[in-house]
Scaffold this motif. Sequence first.
Motif, short mmCIF file in Angstrom:
data_model
loop_
_atom_site.label_atom_id
_atom_site.label_comp_id
_atom_site.label_asym_id
_atom_site.label_seq_id
_atom_site.Cartn_x
_atom_site.Cartn_y
_atom_site.Cartn_z
N ALA A 163 0.74 -1.48 0.01
CA ALA A 163 -0.21 0.03 -0.06
C ALA A 163 0.61 1.13 -0.07
O ALA A 163 0.59 2.25 -1.04
N VAL A 164 1.58 1.61 0.96
CA VAL A 164 2.91 2.48 0.31
C VAL A 164 3.66 2.56 -0.64
O VAL A 164 2.81 3.64 -1.17
N ARG A 165 4.01 1.70 -1.27
CA ARG A 165 5.22 1.80 -2.47
C ARG A 165 4.07 2.11 -3.54
O ARG A 165 3.88 2.64 -4.26
N SER A 166 2.32 1.91 -3.45
CA SER A 166 1.26 1.87 -3.74
C SER A 166 1.29 3.44 -4.32
O SER A 166 1.07 4.60 -5.20
N ARG A 167 1.21 4.75 -2.56
CA ARG A 167 0.66 5.50 -2.62
C ARG A 167 2.06 6.14 -3.36
O ARG A 167 1.81 7.61 -3.93
N LEU A 168 3.10 6.10 -3.20
CA LEU A 168 4.17 7.21 -3.72
C LEU A 168 4.56 6.67 -5.23
O LEU A 168 5.05 8.20 -5.00
N ASP A 169 4.30 5.89 -5.70
CA ASP A 169 4.30 5.67 -6.95
C ASP A 169 3.30 6.53 -7.76
O ASP A 169 3.58 6.71 -8.80
N ASP A 170 2.03 6.07 -7.36
CA ASP A 170 1.29 7.36 -7.63
C ASP A 170 1.34 9.54 -7.42
O ASP A 170 1.88 9.92 -8.11
N LEU A 171 1.94 8.89 -6.43
CA LEU A 171 2.41 10.85 -6.23
C LEU A 171 3.76 10.66 -6.98
O LEU A 171 3.79 12.01 -7.50
N GLY A 172 4.80 9.97 -7.32
CA GLY A 172 6.20 9.92 -8.02
C GLY A 172 5.15 10.32 -9.52
O GLY A 172 6.30 11.29 -10.28
N PHE A 173 4.31 9.94 -9.75
CA PHE A 173 3.49 9.85 -11.23
C PHE A 173 3.13 11.43 -11.21
O PHE A 173 3.39 11.97 -12.59
N LYS A 174 2.98 11.93 -10.62
CA LYS A 174 2.14 13.42 -10.72
C LYS A 174 3.23 14.61 -10.63
O LYS A 174 3.18 14.89 -11.17
N VAL A 175 4.31 13.85 -9.83
CA VAL A 175 5.47 15.37 -10.33
C VAL A 175 5.49 14.92 -11.48
O VAL A 175 6.37 15.58 -11.99
N GLY A 176 6.70 13.33 -12.11
CA GLY A 176 6.93 13.30 -12.80
C GLY A 176 6.41 13.89 -14.50
O GLY A 176 6.75 14.25 -15.10
N TRP A 177 5.02 13.42 -13.99
CA TRP A 177 4.12 14.16 -15.19
C TRP A 177 3.64 15.52 -15.23
O TRP A 177 4.19 16.26 -16.21
N ALA A 178 3.83 15.87 -14.32
CA ALA A 178 3.37 17.90 -14.06
C ALA A 178 5.34 17.99 -14.47
O ALA A 178 5.55 19.16 -15.88
N THR A 179 5.92 18.00 -14.46
CA THR A 179 7.61 18.03 -14.17
C THR A 179 7.61 18.33 -15.62
O THR A 179 8.49 18.99 -16.69
N ALA A 180 7.47 16.63 -16.95
CA ALA A 180 7.89 16.23 -17.79
C ALA A 180 6.79 18.12 -19.15
O ALA A 180 7.00 18.48 -20.10
N GLU A 181 5.57 17.82 -18.69
CA GLU A 181 4.88 18.79 -19.46
C GLU A 181 5.67 20.69 -19.15
O GLU A 181 5.54 21.17 -20.38
N ARG A 182 6.12 20.59 -18.00
CA ARG A 182 6.24 21.94 -18.01
C ARG A 182 8.21 21.64 -18.64
O ARG A 182 8.11 23.28 -19.61
N PRO B 45 10.91 7.66 -7.06
CA PRO B 45 11.22 8.10 -8.13
C PRO B 45 10.71 6.63 -9.40
O PRO B 45 11.00 7.44 -10.79
N SER B 46 10.33 5.72 -9.24
CA SER B 46 9.70 5.33 -10.23
C SER B 46 9.21 5.22 -11.01
O SER B 46 8.78 5.44 -12.38
N GLY B 47 7.82 6.19 -9.92
CA GLY B 47 6.66 6.41 -10.63
C GLY B 47 6.98 7.93 -11.51
O GLY B 47 5.70 8.22 -12.12
#
Length: 275
Positions: free
Chosen positions: A115-134, A236-238
């Motif tokens: 559960a912890v890894r899943s939530r951290l992966d979701d957080l990383g996914f949002k950060v990676g998406w926003a960073t690449a978009e910018r 970072p995987s996310g």
Amino acid sequence: MATPRPLHSDSPAAASSSSNLLLSPPLLHLADPPPHTVDARLVDLLADQLIRSLRDSAQAARDRHARDHRAVEEELDALGLGAPRAGTAAASPRPTGTGTGTGGAGEDDAAVDEAVRSRLDDLGFKVGWATAERLARDRPRFPSLSTSSSSSSPSAPSPSTAASSAPDPLELVKFLCKDVWTALYDKQVDNLRTNHRGVYVLLDQSVRSLRGVSVPEGRDDEREVTRWVAAVLAFPSGIIRGALSNLGVSATVTAESAALPQATFQIKAGRAGGL
């Protein structure tokens, strides 16, 4: 009567001096600031505080779900609507043993870690998406796969094929290793390897979150370090998945650490599209 001075001088030296006076280094810094999306200290805080908080939250949610399940079963038994006696053992919830997640190794800890890894992966996914978009917003388009194929083919591709050509996934991964990683970790990925068949291996020799891994007292050190590293690398995987997803590539990321504080990320990417 004095003649008014012209607003623009024809002398190149005068134009250069006036532009230098207007565009001072502080002004240039404000006009084009470095693209830092995440503060470097946030990553250290992530490894030390956020993972512990998510562990406690996941364990509390799991214990609450078990209590609610037992309460419903007890109420059904009181009303005579419970399950048959033969299936009671299979249907009864597994006792949690401890409510704080400080027990020994078992399925309960494995479920909390997942559960912890899943939530951290979701957080990383949002950060990676926003960073690449910018970062990719104002840059030139990525080289496409049709560029190399059209140079070797005698016939030029049709306009519809050229319009729908996808960017080269290797160029997208290079953008991830250089621009995205620098914006988040103040450094580039140390090494990138690929088999040119959709598999990429990223090596970071010094992951900031793994530089000071601390083990809680009273736990098995080796097992706890393995759990902690897996949780740290989920973020970072996310980030990798989110950045590549924003660029049109669906990817599966597997992370591991052979020796702290280095980490290896294996990316299995699908075909890029939509750009």
